[in-house]
Design a protein around this motif. Sequence first.
Motif, PDB file in Angstrom:
ATOM      1  N   PHE A  64       0.857  -1.180   0.000  1.00  9.44           N
ATOM      2  CA  PHE A  64       0.000   0.000   0.000  1.00  9.44           C
ATOM      3  C   PHE A  64       0.890   1.225   0.000  1.00  9.44           C
ATOM      4  N   LYS A  65       0.774   2.036  -1.017  1.00  5.45           N
ATOM      5  CA  LYS A  65       1.634   3.214  -1.213  1.00  5.45           C
ATOM      6  C   LYS A  65       3.108   2.812  -1.205  1.00  5.45           C
ATOM      7  N   GLY A  66       3.389   1.654  -1.781  1.00  5.94           N
ATOM      8  CA  GLY A  66       4.759   1.184  -1.903  1.00  5.94           C
ATOM      9  C   GLY A  66       5.314   0.506  -0.673  1.00  5.94           C
ATOM     10  N   GLU A  67       4.515   0.410   0.397  1.00  6.06           N
ATOM     11  CA  GLU A  67       4.980  -0.197   1.640  1.00  6.06           C
ATOM     12  C   GLU A  67       4.358  -1.579   1.810  1.00  6.06           C
ATOM     13  N   ASP A  68       5.166  -2.528   2.248  1.00  2.00           N
ATOM     14  CA  ASP A  68       4.691  -3.887   2.482  1.00  2.00           C
ATOM     15  C   ASP A  68       3.849  -3.904   3.758  1.00  2.00           C
ATOM     16  N   ILE A  69       2.542  -4.186   3.605  1.00  2.72           N
ATOM     17  CA  ILE A  69       1.659  -4.244   4.770  1.00  2.72           C
ATOM     18  C   ILE A  69       1.222  -5.673   5.064  1.00  2.72           C
ATOM     19  N   THR A  70       1.834  -6.651   4.396  1.00  2.61           N
ATOM     20  CA  THR A  70       1.499  -8.051   4.629  1.00  2.61           C
ATOM     21  C   THR A  70       1.723  -8.393   6.100  1.00  2.61           C
ATOM     22  N   GLY A  71       0.703  -8.975   6.704  1.00  7.35           N
ATOM     23  CA  GLY A  71       0.839  -9.382   8.092  1.00  7.35           C
ATOM     24  C   GLY A  71       0.540  -8.307   9.114  1.00  7.35           C
ATOM     25  N   TRP A  72       0.280  -7.083   8.665  1.00  4.83           N
ATOM     26  CA  TRP A  72      -0.092  -6.034   9.617  1.00  4.83           C
ATOM     27  C   TRP A  72      -1.416  -6.398  10.298  1.00  4.83           C
ATOM     28  N   PRO A  73      -1.609  -6.051  11.563  1.00  6.96           N
ATOM     29  CA  PRO A  73      -2.916  -6.255  12.187  1.00  6.96           C
ATOM     30  C   PRO A  73      -3.959  -5.327  11.563  1.00  6.96           C
ATOM     31  N   THR A  74      -5.196  -5.767  11.602  1.00  9.11           N
ATOM     32  CA  THR A  74      -6.268  -5.019  10.941  1.00  9.11           C
ATOM     33  C   THR A  74      -6.392  -3.575  11.420  1.00  9.11           C
ATOM     34  N   PRO A  75      -6.331  -3.293  12.724  1.00 14.43           N
ATOM     35  CA  PRO A  75      -6.433  -1.880  13.150  1.00 14.43           C
ATOM     36  C   PRO A  75      -5.347  -0.995  12.541  1.00 14.43           C
ATOM     37  N   ARG A  76      -4.139  -1.526  12.402  1.00 13.79           N
ATOM     38  CA  ARG A  76      -3.060  -0.728  11.810  1.00 13.79           C
ATOM     39  C   ARG A  76      -3.341  -0.473  10.331  1.00 13.79           C
ATOM     40  N   ILE A  77      -3.878  -1.477   9.643  1.00 12.69           N
ATOM     41  CA  ILE A  77      -4.226  -1.307   8.228  1.00 12.69           C
ATOM     42  C   ILE A  77      -5.300  -0.226   8.086  1.00 12.69           C
ATOM     43  N   ALA A  78      -6.304  -0.272   8.954  1.00  9.96           N
ATOM     44  CA  ALA A  78      -7.372   0.732   8.895  1.00  9.96           C
ATOM     45  C   ALA A  78      -6.816   2.127   9.150  1.00  9.96           C
ATOM     46  N   ARG A  79      -5.924   2.250  10.123  1.00  9.93           N
ATOM     47  CA  ARG A  79      -5.355   3.561  10.438  1.00  9.93           C
ATOM     48  C   ARG A  79      -4.461   4.088   9.321  1.00  9.93           C
ATOM     49  N   SER A  80      -3.982   3.200   8.473  1.00  9.48           N
ATOM     50  CA  SER A  80      -3.116   3.639   7.374  1.00  9.48           C
ATOM     51  C   SER A  80      -3.885   4.346   6.264  1.00  9.48           C
ATOM     52  N   GLY A  81      -5.236   4.266   6.308  1.00 10.44           N
ATOM     53  CA  GLY A  81      -6.040   4.971   5.320  1.00 10.44           C
ATOM     54  C   GLY A  81      -6.897   4.079   4.447  1.00 10.44           C
ATOM     55  N   ILE A  82      -7.146   2.835   4.889  1.00  9.94           N
ATOM     56  CA  ILE A  82      -7.966   1.891   4.136  1.00  9.94           C
ATOM     57  C   ILE A  82      -9.249   1.626   4.911  1.00  9.94           C
ATOM     58  N   ALA A  83     -10.395   1.755   4.240  1.00  9.00           N
ATOM     59  CA  ALA A  83     -11.694   1.473   4.856  1.00  9.00           C
ATOM     60  C   ALA A  83     -12.333   0.281   4.161  1.00  9.00           C
ATOM     61  N   PHE A  84     -13.092  -0.489   4.915  1.00  8.41           N
ATOM     62  CA  PHE A  84     -13.670  -1.732   4.417  1.00  8.41           C
ATOM     63  C   PHE A  84     -15.155  -1.772   4.748  1.00  8.41           C
ATOM     64  N   VAL A  85     -15.990  -1.994   3.720  1.00  2.00           N
ATOM     65  CA  VAL A  85     -17.419  -2.215   3.911  1.00  2.00           C
ATOM     66  C   VAL A  85     -17.686  -3.680   3.577  1.00  2.00           C
ATOM     67  N   PRO A  86     -17.824  -4.542   4.594  1.00  2.00           N
ATOM     68  CA  PRO A  86     -18.018  -5.971   4.313  1.00  2.00           C
ATOM     69  C   PRO A  86     -19.406  -6.261   3.787  1.00  2.00           C
ATOM     70  N   GLU A  87     -19.574  -7.472   3.280  1.00  2.00           N
ATOM     71  CA  GLU A  87     -20.874  -7.865   2.719  1.00  2.00           C
ATOM     72  C   GLU A  87     -21.975  -7.805   3.774  1.00  2.00           C
ATOM     73  N   ASP A  88     -21.642  -8.106   5.035  1.00  2.00           N
ATOM     74  CA  ASP A  88     -22.652  -8.051   6.099  1.00  2.00           C
ATOM     75  C   ASP A  88     -22.789  -6.653   6.693  1.00  2.00           C
ATOM     76  N   MET A  89     -22.137  -5.677   6.092  1.00  2.00           N
ATOM     77  CA  MET A  89     -22.223  -4.241   6.405  1.00  2.00           C
ATOM     78  C   MET A  89     -21.441  -3.843   7.657  1.00  2.00           C
ATOM     79  N   GLY A  90     -21.439  -4.657   8.696  1.00  2.00           N
ATOM     80  CA  GLY A  90     -20.611  -4.366   9.865  1.00  2.00           C
ATOM     81  C   GLY A  90     -21.057  -3.195  10.711  1.00  2.00           C
ATOM     82  N   ILE A  91     -22.344  -2.849  10.648  1.00  5.93           N
ATOM     83  CA  ILE A  91     -22.833  -1.748  11.478  1.00  5.93           C
ATOM     84  C   ILE A  91     -23.260  -2.278  12.843  1.00  5.93           C
ATOM     85  N   PHE A  92     -23.393  -1.351  13.817  1.00  9.89           N
ATOM     86  CA  PHE A  92     -23.826  -1.709  15.161  1.00  9.89           C
ATOM     87  C   PHE A  92     -25.342  -1.519  15.236  1.00  9.89           C
ATOM     88  N   GLN A  93     -26.067  -2.636  15.239  1.00  7.21           N
ATOM     89  CA  GLN A  93     -27.527  -2.600  15.116  1.00  7.21           C
ATOM     90  C   GLN A  93     -28.210  -1.880  16.275  1.00  7.21           C
TER      91      GLN A  93
END
Length: 241
Positions: A64-93
Motif C-alpha cells: 500500500f503506497k509502496g509499503e509492504d503491509i502483509t501481516g499487519w494487524p487489521t487496526p493498523r491497516i485501517a489507520r493507514s487509510g484503508i476502509a472496508f465495507v463488508p458484505e454483512d455491512m458491519g454496522i452496530f444494530q
Amino acid sequence: MAEPLMKLSGVHADIGQYHILHGVDLELPRGELTVLLGRNGAGKSTTLRTIMGLTDVPRGRVEFKGEDITGWPTPRIARSGIAFVPEDMGIFQLLSVRENLDLAAASGPIDKERLEWVFGLFPALKKFWQTDAGNLSGGQKQMLAIARAIIEPRELLLVDEPTKGLAPSIINDLRDAFRELKDQEATILLVEQNFNFARALGQTVAVMDDGRVVHAGSMAALAEDDALQQDLLGLSLGAHQ
C-alpha cells in the motif's frame, strides 16, 4: 505509468484448513474505481478480507503506497487509510445512526462539513439520525455502512457487494453516490455481482477464477467484448442492462 496505490503480488490466503487464494496479482490505480468480478466462490471477498489483514497470508505480498503491509494487524491497516465495507455491512444494530458514525470518526468529533457532504450523498441518514441502525431498511443500512467508511477521508475504499438484495431505486442512489466519490478521485475496489451497476461505475476491472486473477484491463473493453465476457464470466454483460 504512475505507481499503483495498492499492489498484490502472488498472494495466497488460507481460511482455516481451506486454501482460498492461489497467487493473486492485482494492481489498483490511484483515483480509479476497480471492479472485481467473478463467479461465486472465485475468491473476491477473500481478496478484500486479505487486504484488511483478516485472513492468513502464507505467501505473497500486499503493498500500500509502496509499503509492504502483509501481516499487519487489521487496526493498523485501517489507520493507514484503508476502509472496508463488508458484505454483512458491519454496522452496530443497537446503536443509532449518529452513534455509528461517531464511532467511525476515530480521530475525534465528526467534521461538520464532512458530515453535510455525507448527508448529501445519503439524505436518509439525516432523517434517521437518532434511529437505531437495526430499525433501518436494508438500503439504509448499506448507506450507513458506506457512510461509516467515508466519514473520515480515506485513501482506499474496499466495498463488498453493496447492491446485494436491494431494490432498484436504492441501487440507483448508491450508483449516484459512488459516482460522486469517483469525481473526487477516490480509489475504490468494488466487488459486485450486479453487472450493469459494475459496468456503469468501473474504470478498470479484474476477473477472478479459482482464487486467481485471470483477466485485468479496462471495464470499457470488457463491456464491448461479448465473447470475452462469456469466456470469463459465463454470461454477457449486455443481458443485464
